[in-house]
Scaffold this active site. Structure first.
Site, mmCIF file in Angstrom:
data_model
loop_
_atom_site.group_PDB
_atom_site.id
_atom_site.type_symbol
_atom_site.label_atom_id
_atom_site.label_comp_id
_atom_site.label_asym_id
_atom_site.label_seq_id
_atom_site.Cartn_x
_atom_site.Cartn_y
_atom_site.Cartn_z
ATOM 1 N N GLY A 187 30.640 -43.543 41.952
ATOM 2 C CA GLY A 187 31.586 -42.524 41.728
ATOM 3 C C GLY A 187 32.742 -42.809 40.748
ATOM 4 O O GLY A 187 32.366 -43.416 39.598
ATOM 5 N N HIS B 199 27.680 -49.647 39.733
ATOM 6 C CA HIS B 199 27.986 -48.777 38.673
ATOM 7 C C HIS B 199 28.878 -49.780 37.949
ATOM 8 O O HIS B 199 30.150 -49.737 38.726
ATOM 9 C CB HIS B 199 28.201 -47.565 39.235
ATOM 10 C CG HIS B 199 27.035 -46.433 39.271
ATOM 11 N ND1 HIS B 199 26.460 -46.855 40.452
ATOM 12 C CD2 HIS B 199 26.635 -45.738 38.599
ATOM 13 C CE1 HIS B 199 25.338 -45.771 40.322
ATOM 14 N NE2 HIS B 199 25.574 -45.137 39.534
ATOM 15 N N GLU C 245 30.330 -47.853 32.376
ATOM 16 C CA GLU C 245 30.076 -46.541 32.010
ATOM 17 C C GLU C 245 31.219 -45.748 31.677
ATOM 18 O O GLU C 245 31.540 -45.474 30.596
ATOM 19 C CB GLU C 245 29.196 -45.784 33.031
ATOM 20 C CG GLU C 245 28.767 -44.670 32.559
ATOM 21 C CD GLU C 245 28.124 -43.698 33.665
ATOM 22 O OE1 GLU C 245 27.486 -42.606 33.350
ATOM 23 O OE2 GLU C 245 28.494 -43.924 35.020
ATOM 24 N N ASP D 53 18.658 -41.872 35.530
ATOM 25 C CA ASP D 53 19.844 -41.595 36.183
ATOM 26 C C ASP D 53 19.615 -40.336 36.947
ATOM 27 O O ASP D 53 19.661 -40.504 38.142
ATOM 28 C CB ASP D 53 21.024 -41.723 35.108
ATOM 29 C CG ASP D 53 22.624 -41.608 35.547
ATOM 30 O OD1 ASP D 53 22.571 -42.087 36.632
ATOM 31 O OD2 ASP D 53 23.497 -41.388 35.054
#
Length: 376
Positions: A183, A210, A213, A311
């Site tokens: 998220g 994550h 990015e 992804d």
């Protein structure tokens, strides 16, 4: 390996065994399935046929607008709110991956996003696992071998991290192989709920986060040091901690040049922490300018532990074959490069060491040797 790049056609690449560690369940639906499930629940879609819907998803993801990109998941999540829908999507994901030559996959998804129609968190995990099991069995009946695990994800902006971490640990014997947070990366660091990382470590439970990015190296550092992540989801912006020679852009195919690594980059490389890089997706979100100049090539040249991933197959209109083909055609990758990232992914799968060795020795190496020896 002796295959030349000119012989690395789509059919040859499709035949190679593949490993995907970063593939979102809610980002890989078949357009026709979205249409059918939407009709069942009365959800309005921006297109009325499969081809037009596929184009809409890709165009929205390519738009450069974060709002439009996120809107794509509004539609997929809306149709994944029943046990039957979750199982169907999971089964079809396995079949699509297996048809693309994937022999090991980890499907990441956030159970907390599938509760709108009354499901419990446990019921969502059970439904997804049922679908994965059905897909694996159906693929086997078609002569394709694939193993798939669940990566249970907590949403960064929500406050259910501990609950979702406990759900993941409780289901380690029910197909869940690891934990992730996803998220809104920028502004929602691992320190938001710092206690869960100790909980997961104490339970010997694998973690990927994550990071790197939408936010820079500081996000990777938090994932590695506080989150104790075994792998980094994306990590493409780690290149911001590397100083490259002028005239040697980090992505230039075939150019080695020199690079001065910062302390974090050294740490990630020294510890061979795998980067789950997703070229097409990274270009769509602006984390990379093009496939040809994607940092994956330079990071691989610098001996980072690089893995190649999809992804969101629906939003990027991609597959592992497509990702490999793009790197061959636009970044000069060879079959050795493809073998390297596949082996790196296999050796860092969230399964035990003996299972990794069997995957490499019994499936991946023979698969590459078979293609290498083929008459092309």
């Amino acid at each position: 390996m002796t295959i030349e790049n000119r012989a690395l056609t789509g059919d040859v690449i499709r035949a190679l065994p593949k490993v995907v560690l970063h593939d979102h369940l809610d980002g890989g639906l078949r357009p026709a399935t979205v249409l059918e499930l939407a009709a069942e629940v009365g959800h309005d879609l921006p297109a009325s046929d499969a081809e037009s819907l596929a184009s809409w998803f890709a165009d929205a993801a390519d738009s450069g607008s974060l709002e439009r990109y996120l809107e794509t998941f509004d539609h997929t999540l809306a149709v994944m709110q029943t046990p039957e829908a979750l199982a169907r999507v999971a089964r079809e994901a396995v079949l699509d991956l297996a048809a693309d030559g994937v022999v090991y996959a980890e499907q990441r998804w956030a159970p907390e996003q599938h509760l709108r129609r009354g499901l419990t968190l446990q019921a969502t995990v059970d439904a997804v696992q049922r679908g994965l099991d059905e897909g694996v069995a159906e693929a086997a009946a078609q002569g394709r071998t694939i193993r798939v695990g669940q990566l249970v994800t907590a949403m960064r902006h929500a406050d259910r991290w501990q609950e979702i971490a406990e759900l993941a640990v409780a289901n380690r014997a029910n197909g869940v192989v690891g934990f992730d947070i996803a998220g809104a990366e920028d502004g929602f660091p691992p320190s938001r709920h710092a206690e869960i990382w100790s909980y997961l470590a104490e339970n010997d439970f694998p973690v990927t986060i994550h990071a790197g990015e939408a936010a820079g190296p500081e996000s990777v550092a938090a994932a590695v040091h506080l989150g104790q992540a075994s792998r980094i989801g994306h990590g493409v912006r780690l290149v911001e901690d590397i100083a490259f020679d002028p005239g040697h852009p980090h992505s230039a195919p075939g150019e080695s040049g020199t690079a001065a690594l910062g302390q974090l980059a050294h740490w990630v490389r020294d510890h061979q922490i795998p980067l789950e890089l997703c070229p097409s997706s990274n270009v769509q979100t602006g984390a990379a300018t093009s496939i040809a100049q994607h940092p994956i090539t330079r990071l691989k040249e610098l001996d980072f532990a690089v893995t190649l991933n999809t992804d969101n197959r629906l939003m990027s209109r991609t597959s592992m074959t497509q990702e490999m083909t793009l790197l061959v055609e636009q970044a000069g990758w060879t079959i050795d490069d493809l073998a390297d990232v596949t082996m790196t992914a296999a050796w860092n799968a969230f399964v035990h060491h003996d299972e990794r060795r069997a995957l490499v020795d019994d499936v991946i190496l023979p698969g590459y040797q078979l293609v290498e020896g083929a008459q092309l």
